[in-house]
Design an enzyme around this catalytic site. Sequence first.
Site, short mmCIF file in Angstrom:
data_model
loop_
_atom_site.label_atom_id
_atom_site.label_comp_id
_atom_site.label_asym_id
_atom_site.label_seq_id
_atom_site.Cartn_x
_atom_site.Cartn_y
_atom_site.Cartn_z
N LEU A 373 0.84 -1.19 0.00
CA LEU A 373 0.00 0.00 0.00
C LEU A 373 0.88 1.24 0.00
CD1 LEU A 373 -2.34 -1.31 2.82
CD2 LEU A 373 -3.00 -1.10 0.41
N CYS A 460 -0.96 -1.10 -10.90
CA CYS A 460 -1.19 0.26 -10.42
C CYS A 460 -1.90 1.08 -11.49
CB CYS A 460 0.14 0.93 -10.04
SG CYS A 460 -0.09 2.58 -9.34
N ASP A 574 -12.48 -5.88 -2.41
CA ASP A 574 -13.70 -5.72 -1.60
C ASP A 574 -13.80 -6.65 -0.40
OD1 ASP A 574 -14.41 -3.91 -3.59
OD2 ASP A 574 -15.61 -5.37 -4.69
#
Length: 732
Positions: A373, A460, A574
Amino acid sequence: MTSSEPAQVLKFPPGTAPVKAEFIISLKPTALAVDDDAAEGTTSSSSKRDSARESNANTMDSRDLRGPSRGNGQKLTKEQKKAQRGQNKGRKFGKVRDELDLCWKVANGSVCEFGDSCRFTHDIPAYLSNKQPDIHMPLASQLSENEPFAPSQSSLTEYHPQYPSLDTKTVCPVFQETGECRSIQLSSPDQGSSGTNCLYFRYGFKCRFLGGHVKISESGDMTLVGDEDAKARAALTAQEVNFVGQDVQKALRSRKYATPIADAYLRQLALENGEVPKPKPQPGKNSVILAEPEQVFDDVVMEGPKPTDPVPQPVTTDAASDVVMQTTDALIEKQTGETTATLKSQVDTPDLQVRVVEKKRLEWKGKTYLAPLTTVGNLPFRRLCVDLGAEITCGEMGLATSFLSGSKEEWSLVRRHPSEKIFGVQVAGNKPHNLVPTAEVLAKELGPNGIDFVDVNCGCPIDLVFKSGSGSALLDSVGKLGKILVGMNKALGDIPLTVKLRTGVKDGKNTAHKLMPRVAPEFGVSAMTLHGRTRQQRYTRLADWDYIKQCVAAVREREEAEDLAPIPIFGGGDCFSSQDYWEKVNNYDVDGVMIGRGALIKPWIFTEIKERREWDISSKERLELIGEFAEYGLNHFGSDTTGVNATRRYLCEALSFQYRYVPIGLLETLPARINDRAPAFRGRNELETLLASPDSQDWVKISEMFLGPAPETWSFTPKHKSNAYGSEEGQG
């Protein structure tokens, strides 16, 4: 509507979290919709990197940012207007220093070789009289669910009569963990005027918890103390690893770092393309040689065939390739002093396919994986996630060009804490010329004991990366990607290579099912992760797990047909609960789920997964975790004034995601969904309400419970509220 109305009569807008009626203040959301695209819109990992990449200082004075003109009646240039566009341009994190700055060497009880010419003060009593007061972090038992939540600093401290900034009761988190209050400084802190790049130790008298590791004699003299037992323990369990020294960074900056494996491989690619490799540049007579100078290559993008075409294999009968094969061993021995026998695990002749069976196999099935991250995936945050059950961690994305230019900020991304049992480094690049040498440097400097895998970012979506041909742009350049992965595998030796992918670039044009079956048998990849969205979709739609399953099936079919050992495949997108996780693992044939945003919003998701339960974590438990993050931040960034406010900054970055958590005890239905936005609600106590505040000033207030008052000049703006300019729909 009153709070006594039954929940079923409430009409929630689509995508609203189903909060119980008695906790709802207003059906309006607590804040404007959070822009996760904007939150992802940088690769920076430190305040200096943010300043360099997110500001416009390269092309204009900061005053030019205030409006459409320069302030003198002149219009902005084209370059200046371009610099204003994009995400996260309004975030400024200047370093906060002591008003009277003490010399680093004197701060540690050493002698400064610059003497009176040193730009910093050597007068410790004068420094202490001007120093900000010591900080006192509260114990977990002192935290409360009601205001003031944590005792005030004044109620905790007991200042020394002779040194009013010194708290004799405080405990230094760095000293407590390592037995001494110092840390390696890998670059010169502008000491004196020589510009030296020697190693420095820092903190000492500059520590904001000085009272926890200083001894004061009856005459008032101070000496720093140490704990030898704690030092011995810390050497094995607490000291960060993967430090890359100044000599290596200097060699990279001066293009004198030897990369013989990459050189040989790239020369072969050039010859196969009919190009003539440039000879290595020879240093001048007065040059200082740190290593043999590395090959300089033209900045040419080597475009491969279309995604549907096979990647051309090296032709061993070609005369040019034969020359490369015959000279590779001699080249490696000349540049490193080692024979191919000593480098056998890392070197094969560049024209041979990578033998994946020689790589260390990755046994990842059933393990939890914290995604790499940007900015928020720093070492303190990873430590916290490991405490809570994360088993695989990966550093923030680093740019290959920055690694090769010797950027100390980029090389700080490879730092690893001993608690990270399976740790990888993620790199992004756009061609073999930068990624293959980067892989070789990583293998040489860190080795298989420093990193367990290297991950190539092929997913990305942000403009900064995509438009350079890196990240998800590689999905449409399979030929070039194949050359990159084969070369990196050769350069990495025993270290496994992994890739992170998206389903494709454009919405409605998924391509991963064609690419993924090839990356292991043809390119030598040892594991892969697939985020269930295209680059164009970003976070605007739910992840397509049915397509992830289709891609896994395509990989397994080829593995079975060719009798290949299966490699780990992780899905992503998700996942926000234990139920989500195990549903994906059981129904979509993945070996695990890489967790990104879910971990940012609730780091304890890894505990939920391991224990197969939904954790109705209390507000006090959440505050204790925030305190742990603060301690880890001080150990990593430093306990001096600069380190305290760097920790504060990254703590607020974490809170800019964690405030979005809606306690499951407040929900009508479970599990919670990551893309739901909560209406304005109050918590079950005052602390729970505070932790749900979307106001960044409340996040600063929370940081002050552990890090003392924020400087008046310091402020925080979250990524998703910092001048973000819309989504990428319709582009790419």
